[in-house]
Design an enzyme around this catalytic site. Structure first.
Site, PDB file in Angstrom:
ATOM      1  N   LYS A 132       0.845  -1.188   0.000  1.00  0.00           N
ATOM      2  CA  LYS A 132       0.000   0.000   0.000  1.00  0.00           C
ATOM      3  C   LYS A 132       0.882   1.240   0.000  1.00  0.00           C
ATOM      4  CE  LYS A 132       0.678   1.887   3.416  1.00  0.00           C
ATOM      5  NZ  LYS A 132       1.923   2.448   4.025  1.00  0.00           N
ATOM      6  N   TYR A 164      -4.498   4.248   6.277  1.00  0.00           N
ATOM      7  CA  TYR A 164      -5.049   3.311   7.276  1.00  0.00           C
ATOM      8  C   TYR A 164      -6.339   3.855   7.877  1.00  0.00           C
ATOM      9  CZ  TYR A 164      -0.898   0.380   7.167  1.00  0.00           C
ATOM     10  OH  TYR A 164       0.088  -0.471   6.758  1.00  0.00           O
TER      11      TYR A 164
HETATM   12  P1  NAD Z   1      12.457   1.277   2.543  1.00  0.00           P
HETATM   13  O1  NAD Z   1      12.996   2.617   2.178  1.00  0.00           O
HETATM   14  O2  NAD Z   1      12.944   0.662   3.800  1.00  0.00           O
HETATM   15  O3  NAD Z   1      12.742   0.245   1.355  1.00  0.00           O
HETATM   16  C1  NAD Z   1      12.580   0.603   0.012  1.00  0.00           C
HETATM   17  C2  NAD Z   1      13.300  -0.387  -0.879  1.00  0.00           C
HETATM   18  O4  NAD Z   1      13.198   0.071  -2.223  1.00  0.00           O
HETATM   19  C3  NAD Z   1      14.802  -0.516  -0.570  1.00  0.00           C
HETATM   20  O5  NAD Z   1      15.170  -1.851  -0.726  1.00  0.00           O
HETATM   21  C4  NAD Z   1      15.448   0.343  -1.646  1.00  0.00           C
HETATM   22  O6  NAD Z   1      16.761  -0.066  -1.966  1.00  0.00           O
HETATM   23  C5  NAD Z   1      14.507   0.108  -2.815  1.00  0.00           C
HETATM   24  N1  NAD Z   1      14.548   1.169  -3.822  1.00  0.00           N
HETATM   25  C6  NAD Z   1      14.647   0.960  -5.139  1.00  0.00           C
HETATM   26  N2  NAD Z   1      14.662   2.121  -5.796  1.00  0.00           N
HETATM   27  C7  NAD Z   1      14.613   3.088  -4.878  1.00  0.00           C
HETATM   28  C8  NAD Z   1      14.612   4.511  -4.948  1.00  0.00           C
HETATM   29  N3  NAD Z   1      14.655   5.171  -6.128  1.00  0.00           N
HETATM   30  N4  NAD Z   1      14.535   5.194  -3.794  1.00  0.00           N
HETATM   31  C9  NAD Z   1      14.456   4.561  -2.608  1.00  0.00           C
HETATM   32  N5  NAD Z   1      14.429   3.208  -2.468  1.00  0.00           N
HETATM   33  C10 NAD Z   1      14.531   2.488  -3.612  1.00  0.00           C
HETATM   34  O7  NAD Z   1      10.882   1.399   2.532  1.00  0.00           O
HETATM   35  P2  NAD Z   1       9.839   0.444   3.232  1.00  0.00           P
HETATM   36  O8  NAD Z   1       9.450   1.009   4.541  1.00  0.00           O
HETATM   37  O9  NAD Z   1      10.304  -0.946   3.177  1.00  0.00           O
HETATM   38  O10 NAD Z   1       8.559   0.662   2.274  1.00  0.00           O
HETATM   39  C11 NAD Z   1       8.431  -0.004   1.039  1.00  0.00           C
HETATM   40  C12 NAD Z   1       6.940  -0.104   0.666  1.00  0.00           C
HETATM   41  O11 NAD Z   1       6.274  -0.854   1.673  1.00  0.00           O
HETATM   42  C13 NAD Z   1       6.221   1.239   0.597  1.00  0.00           C
HETATM   43  O12 NAD Z   1       5.275   1.222  -0.436  1.00  0.00           O
HETATM   44  C14 NAD Z   1       5.497   1.346   1.928  1.00  0.00           C
HETATM   45  O13 NAD Z   1       4.303   2.112   1.869  1.00  0.00           O
HETATM   46  C15 NAD Z   1       5.189  -0.108   2.201  1.00  0.00           C
HETATM   47  N6  NAD Z   1       5.084  -0.384   3.653  1.00  0.00           N
HETATM   48  C16 NAD Z   1       3.982  -1.021   4.092  1.00  0.00           C
HETATM   49  C17 NAD Z   1       3.829  -1.274   5.445  1.00  0.00           C
HETATM   50  C18 NAD Z   1       2.606  -2.012   5.923  1.00  0.00           C
HETATM   51  O14 NAD Z   1       2.385  -2.056   7.134  1.00  0.00           O
HETATM   52  N7  NAD Z   1       1.829  -2.639   5.043  1.00  0.00           N
HETATM   53  C19 NAD Z   1       4.813  -0.872   6.345  1.00  0.00           C
HETATM   54  C20 NAD Z   1       5.944  -0.239   5.850  1.00  0.00           C
HETATM   55  C21 NAD Z   1       6.082  -0.001   4.489  1.00  0.00           C
END
Ligand code: NAD
Length: 371
Positions: free
Chosen positions: A138, A223
């Site tokens: 999401k 949410y």
């Molecule tokens: P994060 O920044 O920790 O991870 C992002 C990942 O994308 C990394 O592996 C990074 O290397 C990669 N990436 C590739 N291209 C990139 C760029 N141009 N810029 C930045 N990162 C890049 O983020 P996250 O917290 O893991 O979030 C990722 C997704 O998961 C988002 O869509 C977020 O909304 C979703 N999320 C959902 C929940 C949930 O409870 N359902 C919780 C956290 C995150």
């Protein structure tokens, strides 16, 4: 063998009866029930950031019907270490350039997109083109247009899309929805949904408009929106919203810091929703004519806590322990095996995005917007 799960179960039961077996329940521990997926689905995770590493990979390790088989990452060393940790064949490590060659890998059934929001549409569409089912985090994408393109790609490929709406598998949330549908607090009148946290690193993608698509509404306010919809069981017809951002603060140069929005539902229910990137909020309240329910926290990873007062004082309602992450992945596997309904579909994600666009329009124009 009949195709539908109900018919399959009846067929198996009558066959067992012929063989002199008492019931499926008695045999359930020793045979594979006909209505469970037999072969676990192989998942490829795209993006090894905090959420994939902290929640989804540990979550899939607890699944009955899914297993991790591939990784897609821009960091080969990290991917190799994660592959070792989860016993993934290093041949199944891909990067963003050779991602499309997953089409030649029959071990991959589902691609789970866990990238910054503005990359969801591209990787979902590429995964469908490779002939895979998709789970996407999401928000589904950063615009209604992209959501529609993702759904078109799913239809063209004949594959399914599920959005990472983990609360749809949360035990306390499901128990609360059940109590509300049974009318335990009478007809619902008012919903208050609050979600927020104090955001850290000002250089992260969540604060970059191009990568995130928006601010707190896209990330955490979704949410509150989703909760207002599943708690009321209705779709809003109108929205009114305010956003605020202190552009002197290094965090909020590009995206909103707070978003406050009201939703009007056909039955007359009003929902008041707040989201923020600079304060901790995590509580849902539903007020009916005969009492009220509280979920606090409303949306934590470890599950919500459900309280209800329907005339005898506020008490915590006991619910069975659940597992949102194993639940959503096994739930998708079971739906694909036609033994459970599809939940958290792409159409759900699209509906949230339609409302999110209306919220931003209302905040921009200072007017109520019909949905
Ligand atoms: P994060 O920044 O920790 O991870 C992002 C990942 O994308 C990394 O592996 C990074 O290397 C990669 N990436 C590739 N291209 C990139 C760029 N141009 N810029 C930045 N990162 C890049 O983020 P996250 O917290 O893991 O979030 C990722 C997704 O998961 C988002 O869509 C977020 O909304 C979703 N999320 C959902 C929940 C949930 O409870 N359902 C919780 C956290 C995150």
């Amino acid at each position: 063998m009949p195709k539908s799960s109900v018919s399959r179960r009846r067929f198996l039961e009558s066959s067992l009866a012929v063989l002199g077996a008492a019931s499926l329940a008695q045999l359930g521990k020793t045979i594979i029930l006909a209505d469970e997926p037999v072969k676990p689905l192989g998942f490829a995770f795209v993006g090894l950031g905090q959420f994939a590493m902290g929640q989804l990979l540990p979550g899939i390790s607890r699944c009955k019907f899914c297993k991790p088989v591939a990784l897609v990452s821009g960091h080969p060393d990290k991917a190799k270490a994660v592959a070792d940790q989860y016993s993934i064949d290093p041949k199944n490590i891909y990067d963003y350039d050779n991602f499309d060659s997953i089409k030649n890998n029959p071990q991959i059934d589902v691609v789970y997109v866990v990238l910054p929001n503005s990359m969801h549409a591209e990787y979902t569409i590429r995964a469908f083109a490779a002939g895979k089912h998709v789970m996407c985090e999401k928000p589904m994408a950063v615009s209604v247009k992209e959501c529609r393109q993702m759904l078109d790609a799913a239809r063209t490929a004949g594959k399914r899309l599920q959005i990472g709406y983990r609360m749809h598998w949360d035990s306390a949330t499901l128990a609360c929805i059940d109590a509300l549908r049974q009318g335990q607090i009478g007809p619902i009148q008012i919903i208050v949904a609050e979600t927020g946290f104090a955001i850290g690193d000002p250089t992260q993608w969540r604060l970059n408009k191009k990568l995130a698509g928006g601010g707190c509404l896209m990330d955490i306010g979704i949410y509150s929106l989703s909760a207002a919809r599943y708690l009321s069981g209705e779709e809003p017809t109108e929205v009114f919203a305010h956003t605020y951002q202190n552009t002197d603060d290094v965090h909020f140069k590009q995206v909103e810091q707070h978003c406050d929005f009201q939703l009007k539902f056909p039955s007359g229910v009003l929902a008041s929703c707040v989201s923020s990137y600079s304060t901790n909020l995590n509580r849902y309240e539903v007020h009916g004519r005969g009492g009220h329910c509280v979920l606090q926290p409303g949306q934590a990873y470890e599950g919500a806590t459900f309280y209800m007062d329907n005339g005898t004082g506020l008490r915590q309602v006991d619910v069975p322990a659940g597992d949102q992450f194993a639940g959503e992945m096994d739930g998708f596997a079971r739906a694909l095996a036609a033994v459970a309904p599809f939940k958290a579909t792409g159409e759900e994600g699209l509906q949230d995005m339609r409302i999110i666009e209306a919220i931003y329009e209302s905040a921009r124009t200072a007017r109520a917007v019909k949905i």
